[in-house]
Design an enzyme around this catalytic site. Structure first.
Site, PDB file in Angstrom:
ATOM      1  N   VAL A   1      -3.280  26.669 -80.676  1.00 39.67           N
ATOM      2  CA  VAL A   1      -4.071  27.425 -79.722  1.00 39.67           C
ATOM      3  C   VAL A   1      -3.178  28.560 -79.211  1.00 39.67           C
ATOM      4  O   VAL A   1      -2.023  28.324 -78.838  1.00 39.67           O
ATOM      5  CB  VAL A   1      -4.529  26.544 -78.544  1.00 39.67           C
ATOM      6  CG1 VAL A   1      -5.293  27.366 -77.521  1.00 39.67           C
ATOM      7  CG2 VAL A   1      -5.373  25.377 -79.049  1.00 39.67           C
ATOM      8  N   CYS A   2      -3.686  29.786 -79.244  1.00 38.53           N
ATOM      9  CA  CYS A   2      -2.986  30.930 -78.681  1.00 38.53           C
ATOM     10  C   CYS A   2      -1.582  31.083 -79.298  1.00 38.53           C
ATOM     11  O   CYS A   2      -1.430  31.061 -80.512  1.00 38.53           O
ATOM     12  CB  CYS A   2      -2.938  30.782 -77.161  1.00 38.53           C
ATOM     13  SG  CYS A   2      -2.495  32.265 -76.243  1.00 38.53           S
ATOM     14  N   THR A   3      -0.555  31.198 -78.469  1.00 36.45           N
ATOM     15  CA  THR A   3       0.803  31.445 -78.978  1.00 36.45           C
ATOM     16  C   THR A   3       1.458  30.200 -79.543  1.00 36.45           C
ATOM     17  O   THR A   3       2.623  30.251 -79.963  1.00 36.45           O
ATOM     18  CB  THR A   3       1.695  32.042 -77.872  1.00 36.45           C
ATOM     19  OG1 THR A   3       1.680  31.172 -76.727  1.00 36.45           O
ATOM     20  CG2 THR A   3       1.197  33.413 -77.464  1.00 36.45           C
ATOM     21  N   GLY A   4       0.749  29.088 -79.579  1.00 35.24           N
ATOM     22  CA  GLY A   4       1.271  27.922 -80.292  1.00 35.24           C
ATOM     23  C   GLY A   4       1.543  28.236 -81.748  1.00 35.24           C
ATOM     24  O   GLY A   4       2.317  27.534 -82.414  1.00 35.24           O
ATOM     25  N   THR A  64      -3.807  34.672 -83.477  1.00 36.46           N
ATOM     26  CA  THR A  64      -3.204  34.290 -82.201  1.00 36.46           C
ATOM     27  C   THR A  64      -3.713  35.266 -81.151  1.00 36.46           C
ATOM     28  O   THR A  64      -4.588  36.085 -81.428  1.00 36.46           O
ATOM     29  CB  THR A  64      -1.658  34.300 -82.282  1.00 36.46           C
ATOM     30  OG1 THR A  64      -1.113  33.735 -81.072  1.00 36.46           O
ATOM     31  CG2 THR A  64      -1.115  35.710 -82.468  1.00 36.46           C
TER      32      THR A  64
END
Length: 314
Positions: A102-105, A122
């Site tokens: 999720v996102c910057t993961g 991202t």
């Protein structure tokens, strides 16, 4: 779901709430069991100060799992992650039927070598940095979420909810996914092809620059013919210098930018209005529905009518 110091709490709670809500619409045997994986005997502090616990430590978590997700955190794009995290992500991804971020993961997945030759996304603010840091990854700057084989990735923060709804739809069908969306007051489920941002948001940080004036001109004149000569004139530059400066500032040619702006405007109209395709095509500068269909198929892999259908509540 992994947790660590500095994690974005909504990246964790948003998707997990989707899965928890889905349990209320399916048989118990078909529901989701949620497990947080964190450091041993230690709570973590999210980036907003929230304290999170875990069910298993990094070492205790062995799998196999049906789904393993890595949330983002504000520091992930700029700091090297702890090797304990990297090893845990690599090990658990290999033992999961579906894994992702999720996102910057996505930066943690990249550090674990899991993005090579994969199509990923991202948060739009970090997409270029992700592409530069992991050049073997095929980074899409614009999608809400993507799936490439067992790998799933989503854009920023609330896009994790969209990804989780899509996974519920894959597991249990559209009726359950829509019921969860309504329950969470996320009625207009955003599909993977929806733009996560307008193409002209992050063109230049200097609003007084000639390139910024051109992007404003494009936005105000989408229905008109927008040739390089016209855009160069709007920027008070020669065609040659303008084209070169535009690519340097935006990473795309003027023609590519104009097409992206038109596509984005058309998507917004399809998502939020009942205007006929002919009207949308004219107002967005495609000229006719046939040309708009061609661009949608080439850029998104679906027709404008199919795109609009994704946002209809049945």
């Amino acid at each position: 779901m992994l947790v660590f110091d500095g994690v974005q709490s909504l990246d964790v709670s948003g998707p997990l709430d989707v899965f928890a809500e889905a349990n209320g619409f399916v048989e118990e045997s078909a529901g989701y069991t949620i497990c947080l994986i964190g450091p041993e005997n230690c709570q973590v502090h999210a980036s907003n100060g929230m304290i999170l616990g875990s069910n298993l430590s990094y070492g205790q978590a062995q799998g196999p799992f049906d789904l393993f997700l890595v949330p983002g955190g504000p520091s992930l794009p700029t700091r090297e992650p702890a090797q304990e995290l990297v090893h845990c992500v690599r090990r658990l991804a290999s033992r999961s039927a579906v894994y992702g971020s999720v996102c910057t993961g996505a930066f943690l997945l990249g550090a674990a070598g899991l993005l090579d030759r994969r199509k990923v996304t991202t948060h739009w603010q970090n997409a270029r940095h992700l592409a530069n840091r992991f050049p073997a990854a095929d980074v899409d700057f614009d999608r809400i979420y993507l799936r490439d084989g067992p790998l799933v990735t989503s854009a920023g923060v609330t896009a994790g909810i969209d990804l989780a709804l899509a996974l519920v739809r894959d597991d249990h069908g559209p009726a359950v996914s829509l019921a969860v969306a309504k329950r969470m007051v996320v009625v207009a489920q955003r599909q993977g092809g929806q733009s996560q941002f307008s193409p002209y948001i992050e063109v230049t940080s200097d609003p007084s620059s000639p390139i910024a004036s051109v992007t404003a001109y494009v936005m105000a004149n989408l229905s008109r013919q927008l040739s390089v000569a016209q855009l160069a004139s709007a920027s008070s530059m020669s065609e040659r210098n303008f084209a070169r400066a535009f690519v340097a500032a935006t990473g795309s040619t003027p023609a590519q930018f104009v097409e992206s702006a038109r596509l984005d405007a058309a998507r917004a109209m399809l998502e939020g209005s009942g205007k006929p395709l002919k009207v949308i095509a004219h107002e967005c500068g495609f000229g006719n529905p046939k040309r708009m269909r061609e661009v949608f198929l080439r850029r998104l892999g679906l027709l404008p009518t199919q795109y609009r259908d994704q946002f209809l509540i049945r």
